[in-house]
Design a protein around this motif. Sequence first.
Motif, PDB file in Angstrom:
ATOM      1  N   ASP A 149      43.715  49.270  38.118  1.00  0.00           N
ATOM      2  CA  ASP A 149      43.739  47.810  38.260  1.00  0.00           C
ATOM      3  C   ASP A 149      42.743  47.335  39.320  1.00  0.00           C
ATOM      4  N   PHE A 150      42.639  48.102  40.394  1.00  0.00           N
ATOM      5  CA  PHE A 150      41.700  47.743  41.456  1.00  0.00           C
ATOM      6  C   PHE A 150      40.265  47.761  40.936  1.00  0.00           C
ATOM      7  N   ALA A 151      39.910  48.812  40.202  1.00  0.00           N
ATOM      8  CA  ALA A 151      38.555  48.932  39.657  1.00  0.00           C
ATOM      9  C   ALA A 151      38.263  47.796  38.677  1.00  0.00           C
ATOM     10  N   GLU A 152      39.233  47.448  37.854  1.00  0.00           N
ATOM     11  CA  GLU A 152      39.049  46.362  36.886  1.00  0.00           C
ATOM     12  C   GLU A 152      38.886  45.023  37.600  1.00  0.00           C
ATOM     13  N   ASN A 153      39.700  44.800  38.635  1.00  0.00           N
ATOM     14  CA  ASN A 153      39.612  43.584  39.430  1.00  0.00           C
ATOM     15  C   ASN A 153      38.229  43.456  40.070  1.00  0.00           C
ATOM     16  N   THR A 154      37.743  44.559  40.641  1.00  0.00           N
ATOM     17  CA  THR A 154      36.431  44.543  41.299  1.00  0.00           C
ATOM     18  C   THR A 154      35.326  44.239  40.298  1.00  0.00           C
ATOM     19  N   LYS A 155      35.402  44.878  39.144  1.00  0.00           N
ATOM     20  CA  LYS A 155      34.397  44.646  38.092  1.00  0.00           C
ATOM     21  C   LYS A 155      34.382  43.176  37.671  1.00  0.00           C
ATOM     22  N   LYS A 156      35.556  42.605  37.440  1.00  0.00           N
ATOM     23  CA  LYS A 156      35.632  41.207  37.020  1.00  0.00           C
ATOM     24  C   LYS A 156      35.109  40.268  38.103  1.00  0.00           C
ATOM     25  N   CYS A 157      35.420  40.595  39.349  1.00  0.00           N
ATOM     26  CA  CYS A 157      34.957  39.760  40.449  1.00  0.00           C
ATOM     27  C   CYS A 157      33.434  39.755  40.523  1.00  0.00           C
ATOM     28  N   ILE A 158      32.826  40.921  40.463  1.00  0.00           N
ATOM     29  CA  ILE A 158      31.367  41.009  40.560  1.00  0.00           C
ATOM     30  C   ILE A 158      30.704  40.291  39.382  1.00  0.00           C
ATOM     31  N   GLU A 159      31.249  40.462  38.192  1.00  0.00           N
ATOM     32  CA  GLU A 159      30.704  39.775  37.012  1.00  0.00           C
ATOM     33  C   GLU A 159      30.773  38.262  37.188  1.00  0.00           C
ATOM     34  N   TYR A 160      31.917  37.777  37.666  1.00  0.00           N
ATOM     35  CA  TYR A 160      32.087  36.336  37.841  1.00  0.00           C
ATOM     36  C   TYR A 160      31.135  35.803  38.913  1.00  0.00           C
ATOM     37  N   VAL A 161      31.068  36.508  40.042  1.00  0.00           N
ATOM     38  CA  VAL A 161      30.196  36.074  41.133  1.00  0.00           C
ATOM     39  C   VAL A 161      28.741  36.039  40.679  1.00  0.00           C
ATOM     40  N   ASN A 162      28.308  37.078  39.989  1.00  0.00           N
ATOM     41  CA  ASN A 162      26.910  37.111  39.515  1.00  0.00           C
ATOM     42  C   ASN A 162      26.630  35.968  38.542  1.00  0.00           C
TER      43      ASN A 162
END
Length: 198
Positions: free
Chosen positions: A180-193
């Motif tokens: 879940d942590f890895a998925e959260n991080t991935k989604k955050c970076i995608e959204y920020v970019n």
Amino acid sequence: MIDKSAQNYTLFMAKTDPENYPKCSLPEGFTFAFYKSGDEKEWARIEWELGQFDTVQDGIDCFKREFFEGQTLRPEDRMLFVMSPEGEYAATLTLWNGNHFGKEYQRAHWLAVSDKFAGLGIAKALLSKVLELFGELGYKDFIYLATGSWFYPAISIYRKYGFKEYTEAKSLIPDVSDEDFAENTKKCIEYVNQKLNK
């Protein structure tokens, strides 16, 4: 600086060369000041105005938990405010401890700039000052921060200062699985970019 239009994904960022950073100064007439007794009200007000808390009292209560309860560090030595030429509290950032990485490290904690003073370069000057303080206190090699997708404008600044997203699989949040942590991080970076590339 807070955009609550999307889900707030958490993001950790770390810097492994804290001695290298842009040296940015405050606008003319603005000054730095360390915390003094009673400033928790101003800290809470700034954070409340930005949408971090429902009430100023919620902010004061959070301040007490974060910076007073069970702490050996003193905000008088580590919490910075930016004062306007008229004596208003314009912004704040603290060099504080944290143990998300399995042992205690220093972190840049609770960056906030009042909307009234946004766009003047105050956040950059504060980050420069905290990294300077980090070195003055004898720390080296590693500093980190926790942020999230609501704060994507600040993430742009952190990147310019050499903070890199933590993308390893191991969770840094108690009770959150590695997956879940890895998925959260991935989604955050995608959204920020996505937001920063617009």
